[in-house]
Enzyme design. Sequence first.
Site, PDB file in Angstrom:
ATOM      1  CB  SER A  51      -8.094   0.655   5.313  1.00 44.58           C
ATOM      2  OG  SER A  51      -8.774   1.858   5.108  1.00 44.58           O
ATOM      3  CB  SER A  88      -8.234   3.477   2.263  1.00 45.59           C
ATOM      4  OG  SER A  88      -7.361   2.979   3.262  1.00 45.59           O
ATOM      5  CE  LYS A 107      -3.942   1.910   2.576  1.00 44.37           C
ATOM      6  NZ  LYS A 107      -4.931   1.667   3.626  1.00 44.37           N
TER       7      LYS A 107
HETATM    8  N1  GLN Z   1     -13.325   3.732   5.778  1.00 47.58           N
HETATM    9  C1  GLN Z   1     -12.444   4.161   6.831  1.00 47.58           C
HETATM   10  C2  GLN Z   1     -12.297   5.653   6.770  1.00 47.58           C
HETATM   11  O1  GLN Z   1     -12.580   6.193   5.738  1.00 47.58           O
HETATM   12  C3  GLN Z   1     -11.167   3.420   6.646  1.00 47.58           C
HETATM   13  C4  GLN Z   1      -9.932   4.093   7.005  1.00 47.58           C
HETATM   14  C5  GLN Z   1      -8.776   3.167   7.150  1.00 47.58           C
HETATM   15  O2  GLN Z   1      -8.928   2.090   7.712  1.00 47.58           O
HETATM   16  N2  GLN Z   1      -7.591   3.615   6.766  1.00 47.58           N
HETATM   17  O3  GLN Z   1     -11.950   6.266   7.730  1.00 47.58           O
END
Ligand code: GLN
Length: 485
Positions: free
Chosen positions: A173, A149, A74
């Site tokens: 995420s 994400s 990532k």
């Molecule tokens: N959907 C979560 C957010 O938008 C995920 C964020 C993450 O885990 N990095 O905050």
Amino acid sequence: MNSYTQNALDEVKKLGAKKRVETFLAKIKEHDSQVGSFIEVYDNWALEQATKIDEKISKSIPLGIMGGLVVAVKNNVSIKGKRLTCGSKMLENYISPYNSTAIQRIIEEDGIVIGSVNLDEFCCGSDCLKSALKVTSNPLDLSRVAGGSSGGSSAAMTAGFCDLTLSEDTGGSIRCPASFCGVSGIHPTYGTVSRYGVSDMAMTFDQLGPIAADSLGNAILLDAISGFDEYDSTTFNSKKTNYVSSLNKLPDTLKIGIAKQFFVGCDNEVEKSIRKTITDLSKNNPKIVFEEFDFPLIENALPIYYLLVFSEFASAMQKFDGLRFGNKWNENDGTDLASIVSAVRSKSFGTEVKRRIILGTYITTKEHQDAWLTKALQARKLLVDEFDKIFNQYDLLVGPTMPMVAWKKGELSSDGLQMYLADVLTVPANCAGLPAGTVNVGNCPTNKMPIGFQVIGNRGSDELVLQFMSAIEKISPAYPFKPVF
Ligand code: GLN
């Protein structure tokens, strides 16, 4: 048992690491224009790394834990000399000056880093459509999202572009995209993996972890990257665990809780599939007791998460001021500090990032702090205490990972709220720093999109979570994946 990751390990020895990397590179070249998972592919470096692995094999030097497996990363994790974009224009051309601890360990343990993969800008999102660099699509149905994400990671796994991915989970995420693409992943207990060299979204939530094809892949990557790091004071100062060797040692007797609230607002087909898996698991493991219980406090997890993440995120973004970090100002941006900072931030951040900075700044101002931030912190403490009580009664909690399957692009409104709601089942674990994994347990009959089953453990019980994930795979193998190409 036929394991995707075991086959990959065997292949490294049979075919050689270089041959495998060449095959992955060819596949990426042919198909990634459709999927959009990679931000950068490290062709030459990956081949160099593979050549070293093959030399070791030819000299009968034992390989490290990663065994020559090919990893996509990532793009919020630093890899020395490579771009660390965080999916943002702000960092589009930023080069990492050093390796994050996790990357250092992957390399030392004979993993091969093949490239960096896409993410929602600074990890803000659940669909991987919020990257400023590219759109990632779900390889199982290109009209649908890959989840976020870490959508680049899950898409790369399902498309067959790598053996494993190194991802990050602040509020789901890892689990959301893994669930949407039919693969598996785990958010480890907070403090298991060093965050040194990881661009922070919300420091008290962020944790690195794997998205993999199966629990073996998850266990291998976690074995490689976990453990104390002097550069991150939140890492546990404890003996390293061996996730791989304990993977098949699930205790016979377990008591597992299912919160009623896990199914509130959950799609019918998702609920059916999760309940069927629970029934199958009970048949297969007669001494495991499943019990439904009431957990009303969990309904507060979503507001707790978002209020605190906005606050920590706004603070984390302050360093991108157009002067020292990220995009720099130029003479058209104004002559005083306020105009320069504002001009650079306006043009370099996307809508969702700006929304979170504004809300986070509002919540943390002196006038509003007590109404929002302090309350959210107090509520987080209550939730953590409640989880502690629950884990006195249950060894694990299980339920759906996401209340729905991967949605079609454009199906959710872009005002943020609908998307925030989709995180309702993943954020509770992050609020309490608990390990939580997801495994695919089938597809929705109407649209064939995968459904993820979530396993949440008490703090430090990552081993048990992985063991249980492995037990689920025995009744519900996730692969072979069937990308559209
Ligand atoms: N959907 C979560 C957010 O938008 C995920 C964020 C993450 O885990 N990095 O905050």
